[in-house]
Design an enzyme around this catalytic site. Sequence first.
Site, PDB file in Angstrom:
ATOM      1  N   THR A 121      11.045   4.909   0.249  1.00  0.00           N
ATOM      2  CA  THR A 121      10.023   4.166   0.992  1.00  0.00           C
ATOM      3  C   THR A 121      10.441   4.003   2.445  1.00  0.00           C
ATOM      4  O   THR A 121      11.524   3.517   2.734  1.00  0.00           O
ATOM      5  CB  THR A 121       9.810   2.783   0.357  1.00  0.00           C
ATOM      6  OG1 THR A 121       9.532   2.956  -1.036  1.00  0.00           O
ATOM      7  CG2 THR A 121       8.662   2.061   1.015  1.00  0.00           C
ATOM      8  N   ASP A 171      15.443   1.081   5.513  1.00  0.00           N
ATOM      9  CA  ASP A 171      14.758   0.133   6.388  1.00  0.00           C
ATOM     10  C   ASP A 171      14.620  -1.241   5.761  1.00  0.00           C
ATOM     11  O   ASP A 171      14.190  -2.185   6.409  1.00  0.00           O
ATOM     12  CB  ASP A 171      13.372   0.654   6.775  1.00  0.00           C
ATOM     13  CG  ASP A 171      12.469   0.869   5.568  1.00  0.00           C
ATOM     14  OD1 ASP A 171      12.951   0.713   4.428  1.00  0.00           O
ATOM     15  OD2 ASP A 171      11.286   1.196   5.758  1.00  0.00           O
ATOM     16  N   ASP A 187      16.504   6.543   1.371  1.00  0.00           N
ATOM     17  CA  ASP A 187      15.655   5.618   0.638  1.00  0.00           C
ATOM     18  C   ASP A 187      14.234   6.187   0.720  1.00  0.00           C
ATOM     19  O   ASP A 187      13.796   6.580   1.792  1.00  0.00           O
ATOM     20  CB  ASP A 187      15.719   4.228   1.279  1.00  0.00           C
ATOM     21  CG  ASP A 187      14.847   3.234   0.543  1.00  0.00           C
ATOM     22  OD1 ASP A 187      14.905   3.219  -0.695  1.00  0.00           O
ATOM     23  OD2 ASP A 187      14.103   2.505   1.214  1.00  0.00           O
TER      24      ASP A 187
END
Length: 802
Positions: free
Chosen positions: A320, A558, A318
């Site tokens: 970000t 996250d 991912d």
Amino acid sequence: MTQRAKIDTDGGEAGAVGPPVVHRPAGLTSAEVAERVARGEVNDVPVRSSRSTTDIVRANVFTRFNAIIGVLWVIMLFVAPIQDSLFGFVIIANTGIGIIQELRAKKTLDGLAVIGEAKPTVRRDGVTAELSTSEIVLGDLIELGPGDKVVVDGEVAEADSLEIDESLLTGEADPVVKKPGDRMMSGSFVVAGGGAFTATKVGREAYAAQLAEEASRFTLVHSELRTGISTILKYVTWMMVPTAIGLVISQLVVKDDNFKDAVARTVGGIVPMIPEGLVLLTSVAFAIGVVRLGRKQCLVQELPAIEGLARVDVVCLDKTGTLTEGGMDVTELRPLNGADETYVRTVLGALGESDPRPNASLQAIIDAYPDTVEWRCTEALPFSSARKYSGAAFSEGDGENSTWLLGAPDVLLPAGDPALTEIDHLNEQGLRVLLLARTVHELDSPEVATGARPTALVVLEQRLRPDAADTLSYFAEQNVATKVISGDNAVSVGAVAGKLDMPGAANTVDARTLPADREEMAKVLDENAVFGRVTPQQKRDMVAALQSHGHTVAMTGDGVNDVLALKDADIGVSMGSGSEATRAVAQIVLLNNSFATLPSVVAEGRRVIGNITRVATLFLTKTVYSVLLAVLVVCSQVEYPFLPRHLTLLSTLTIGVPAFFLALAPNKERAKPNFVRRVMRYAIPGGVIAGAATFATYLLARHHYTGPDALAAETSAATLTLFLVSMWVLAIIARPYTWWRLTLVATMGGAFLLVLVVPWLQDFFALKLVGVTMPWTAVAIAAAGAALLEFAWRWVDRRFPA
């Protein structure tokens, strides 16, 4: 400051004109908490990150093979000198080492689990505070925000556009909108909005008790190493039982005049069949891996995850929080359609103030445009990964009302809108662009984005992680494909990946164009590396598509939108700063939030797998030649050539000590499947050659030596051949050579030579080479065996490639 509407359990509004002001519930008082604690109404479920000390001791001591060896050891203590009972002391030492190493790993795991434990926000006496889950009592008011996990069962008390994902419990992927009075299931998590709920079930009554214990205890997820070793041990047991029975009968018949010597030689034949140190070394290797990774702030929630990540050939990232740091900065504000910039700044400030739990993008806007005008927020729509936008409705104080949306331009604008061209240029520079648009629809309308009027572009710059480029480079060198799967614009994500020199960064795909068919999706995934505008459900589908093509997939993330994919991936990796839900489902948590720790985990897994494969070959070669020797002895009706002390010496020098060092050595070899096949294709020919060469020497020695001391001389000659062939097996296993590997092999050879030349060691181990002819014959047979080993293993490599 903006006066946000606050909704209580009855739906009343604080700050609204007209209706009475209703304050939010204050939660339990200190006295009520103390009363509940006294009654035992506490969420006292112990969080276990590892096996208990009792479980560790039991698992290391009470094994099938320890039981067999223990019985044989007791027998030997009664019928033979202490030298023939040495194998029992070795087992005690091995078991002790295993227990100590696992306890070290437990201490590391428990310490990291405390650091990484998420603490829910509880409201008591009108004040909120973060508490440990074990401190929650029945009736507590627990606040929730995006990414928070519901830790106990309860009932919704406050809801502000609260959306809950219950997919981990029900399998239903769509978020459920919760309103006051609705039931909350522990184990679910918040995907959008916020609120609070009252705990109605705590401790072992709550469903979370079972979930938490299952998720966080020492678990054995699928491990090819453990499964393979169990399979091997099962077959070894089947071979060992009939062979041992035959050996017992034959030795009692052959040595009918000396019962004690017959028993000693029988035990000498049975003990080496047992690969007793193999299970120990596997546990020790995993345990030491946990300790090593723990020092790097990496919490391995399931031990075989170390092995799993080493087998991974695709890592889905991912963007970000993985390639970029969490924070962002507003670099530019571009008003559109003649909008007044001062007014736009006011709107952005009010939007920032309307969300009590801003994400990274909104936080950057709050920092750049603090709220200075008293607008009243009448309704709010929190950001959702599925929608790609948030919104709020305001009463501007002068009788004017307005409703605004802030989110992804390519979602809020129709295809072909002129503003999209300008946005594409910004995305190509790796910048993130949000669109501020005014809408005429109600926020709860399905058509809220239809016809929205573009008002301004907010340009954000993401902070690249300084270690991301090196980490991507490492995976490329290790032939591990990396796929960036992000909810952001595909071009923007590709630009960020390009700045990090990621292979395939130029090939960007908008996930909205992905085919729904799994096979077709897998082909697109194999051919491209960067995917944008991916929904949470698509992330899950993409993981499944990659797995359908035989890939072993790791997923890092996250955010709440990563949970489903993390759960379905072969290995889920969460950042320590990530949401509680992501940490709960991940097998590995990077507590230091550093993506750069992943190569260490991969390297540790490769070290464990590669080294255990090496040492397993040593152990199982011994098992094969022990069984073969026993069979040949039974068929030939001769005395078993070895006493337990001889094979204890050989096992220690050619397997035990070298295996310990080899199991903990650095090893960067790519993990390969088919553990059992890869080990047995070397162990079987190696064991057969070693057993045949040893028995040939023994038969020649029986014809060569005569007299009362003949058996001792025959045993010494056979021991010399078996040691030399076993040393050659070790020399092959130790390749490629380094200075310490050569030193290890040479030291083991020197130790055996010492036994042969030092008189008291000769007597202790009953090893004394007699004459010149037979010892040199033993050496010659061993040399032939070594040459045959080299040929056989090279043939196996060609004939049965791994």
